[in-house]
Design an enzyme around this catalytic site. Structure first.
Site, short mmCIF file in Angstrom:
data_model
loop_
_atom_site.label_atom_id
_atom_site.label_comp_id
_atom_site.label_asym_id
_atom_site.label_seq_id
_atom_site.Cartn_x
_atom_site.Cartn_y
_atom_site.Cartn_z
N GLU A 82 -6.37 -2.60 -0.19
CA GLU A 82 -6.75 -3.77 0.58
C GLU A 82 -7.97 -4.50 0.01
OE1 GLU A 82 -4.60 -0.95 3.37
OE2 GLU A 82 -5.99 -0.80 1.69
N THR A 130 0.84 -1.19 0.00
CA THR A 130 0.00 0.00 0.00
C THR A 130 0.88 1.24 0.00
OG1 THR A 130 -0.10 0.17 2.41
CG2 THR A 130 -1.72 -1.25 1.34
N LYS A 152 -13.57 19.16 12.13
CA LYS A 152 -14.61 19.54 13.08
C LYS A 152 -14.37 20.99 13.52
CE LYS A 152 -17.42 17.86 16.87
NZ LYS A 152 -17.64 16.81 17.89
#
Length: 520
Positions: free
Chosen positions: A327, A180, A418
């Site tokens: 994955e 990855t 946030k």
């Protein structure tokens, strides 16, 4: 409690059919007149099967045995396609090396995979010479493009035996491995078995067959990949194209003029790539303004901005997004929608055949997956346990489910912002910014803020040939989306930073770790 009955007494002569990659080639040599085109070479599927057989014989003569790992470093070519089949078909493991990683990372991947044989393009000869000094376990080497007359791939293939016999073995044997390409830490090694790749190929072919007209792959299509073959099996598409007997065109390196010339000369009408490559092609075609129809593109790797999809549609390209990750092998969802409904075609799409998906609201809306081809873990077990917590693969993506059953990726868990108690999607904000005049690309990250917790910061790339956009005007234009309720007022960026280009990972995603470093 009753239990399902198991067939335990097959006939004495029954064939226990294992799902092996070699079975994807069943009958294809005799059922298609299509060609495989790569550089100056052009040959049919009968010749392709012969070349795959000879490659297996060649590697066997060079000492490769079942269970060995054979690493490949090449651009998109017929040679790579032959490796996709010959190496796993002989029981060895194909390691697709990400040539865009740093030398230290490539060394790490070769070392961790235990590669004992290497096939490489001459472009990587200096790098390989350096790497091999520290990798004595690699005992064999073949140069793949004619630069070494004594060790040339084509000459060796021509001289190899055409009589190699591929046998049966356990379908759960490892067929491929790669790493990855996260933005933190060392790359992680994943594995895929023959069974997983065969099931992914069949399910992807069936999913493509379920697309509206012009959005799938049929035997009559002409296929050209524009996702590197080292990256997640080029999204599994070469396996599908070969199983179907489709005409295939392999472009080598991704030069936009070459890609456009191949499209016109060979009649290419099905491809896949990341948004960056699509942007490059549209820019290269803009001068002539020629229509690119018919040409279907599956876009993945990162979010597909609606403005880019609309521009592609105007150029004659049928556009749709797909979703997956390293994955997942990779395809687990594919968008569909009647043109020109760009919004529906930009979603992650509908879960593919055999895929189960659910959204865990207790985990912030994380998308969880099950499918028979998802990697079972990494080379390091602790990470595997986290990946597969509670028996579901954790994607790290925040998703939403539309009323028609399609998935939308809202953001990465680590990238969602946030601010002032409100969740701000960096993906949504990037999409809105790219739609504004003068903006070609946008990357949004969070910056800490003492009052609001976090505030969004946007990095902007100006459209090609356009003057730098007015940053104050961009904020005014974003305010219109606040008024309409599309975004909250907290989504208006604290800062807009003009850059010449966005940093990218080795597979074309926006490197937000690098953006955070630039901000710091």
């Amino acid at each position: 409690m009753n239990t399902p009955r198991i067939l335990s007494t097959p006939g004495a002569n029954a064939y226990a059919y294992p799902l092996l990659i070699r079975h994807l080639l069943a009958n294809v040599a005799n059922q298609t007149d299509a060609e495989i085109v790569s550089g100056e070479l052009r040959f049919g599927y009968r010749a392709f099967v012969d070349r795959v057989t000879r490659l297996a014989a060649l590697l066997t003569a060079r000492g490769v045995r079942a269970g060995d790992t054979v690493a490949v470093m090449d651009w998109d070519s017929h040679r790579y396609l032959e490796c996709y089949f010959a190496i796993p078909m002989m029981g060895a493991i194909l390691q697709t090396v990400n040539v865009r990683l740093s030398p230290a990372q490539i060394d790490f991947t070769l070392r961790q995979s235990g590669a004992s044989f290497l096939l490489h393009h001459a472009d990587f000869a200096p790098l390989c010479a350096q790497l091999l000094l520290a990798l004595p376990q690699i005992g064999g080497l073949i140069v793949m493009d004619g630069a070494d007359e004594d060790n040339d791939y084509e000459a060796l293939i021509a001289a190899a035996s055409p009589d190699f016999i591929f046998g049966d073995f356990d379908e759960n044997a490892i067929a491929t491995t790669f790493h990855t390409t996260g933005t933190t830490g060392d790359p992680k090694q994943v594995f895929f078995s023959h069974r997983q790749l065969v099931l992914h190929t069949i399910a992807l072919a069936a999913t493509l067959a379920n697309q509206p007209d012009g959005q799938g792959m049929r035997r009559t299509n002409v296929y050209m990949p524009m996702t590197p073959m080292f990256h997640v099996h080029a999204w599994g598409m070469p396996y599908v194209a070969t199983m179907l007997g489709v005409k295939q065109v392999y472009p080598g390196r991704y030069d936009p003029a070459t890609l456009l010339a191949l499209k016109r000369r060979e009649g290419v009408d099905f491809s896949h790539c990341v948004p960056t490559i699509l942007r490059m092609l549209l820019d290269a075609n803009a001068a002539g303004g020629d229509s690119l129809a018919p040409w279907t593109f599956v876009i993945g790797g990162s979010a597909l901005p609606a403005a880019l999809a609309q521009e592609a549609e105007m150029a004659g390209i049928t556009i749709l997004a797909g979703y997956g990750m390293s994955e997942t092998g990779p395809v687990v969802a594919l968008a569909r929608g009647l043109q020109p409904d760009v919004a529906k075609c930009c979603r992650a799409g509908f879960p593919a055949i055999l895929v189960q998906a659910r959204i865990d609201m207790d985990k912030g809306g994380e998308l969880l997956l099950r499918a028979p081809w998802l990697t079972q873990g990494y080379a390091t077990q602790p990470d595997s346990d986290t990946l597969w917590a509670d028996g579901w693969m954790h994607t790290g993506d925040v998703a939403a489910l539309d009323g028609d059953g399609a998935l939308r990726i809202v953001d990465r868990l680590k990238d969602v912002i946030k601010s002032g108690g409100e969740w701000v999607s960096s993906v949504d904000l990037e999409d809105l910014l790219v739609a504004l005049p003068g903006v070609a690309e946008a990357g949004v990250i969070a910056m800490p803020d003492a009052k609001w917790g976090e505030r969004p910061v946007a990095f902007i790339v100006a459209a090609r040939g356009a003057p730098p956009p007015d940053m104050d005007l961009l904020c005014v234009q974003l305010q219109q989306h606040v008024a309409s309720g599309r975004i909250s007022r907290y989504a208006i960026p604290e800062r807009l930073v003009l850059v010449e280009a966005l940093p990218r990972t080795s597979v074309g995603k926006i490197d937000k770790k690098a953006l955070r470093a630039m901000l710091a």
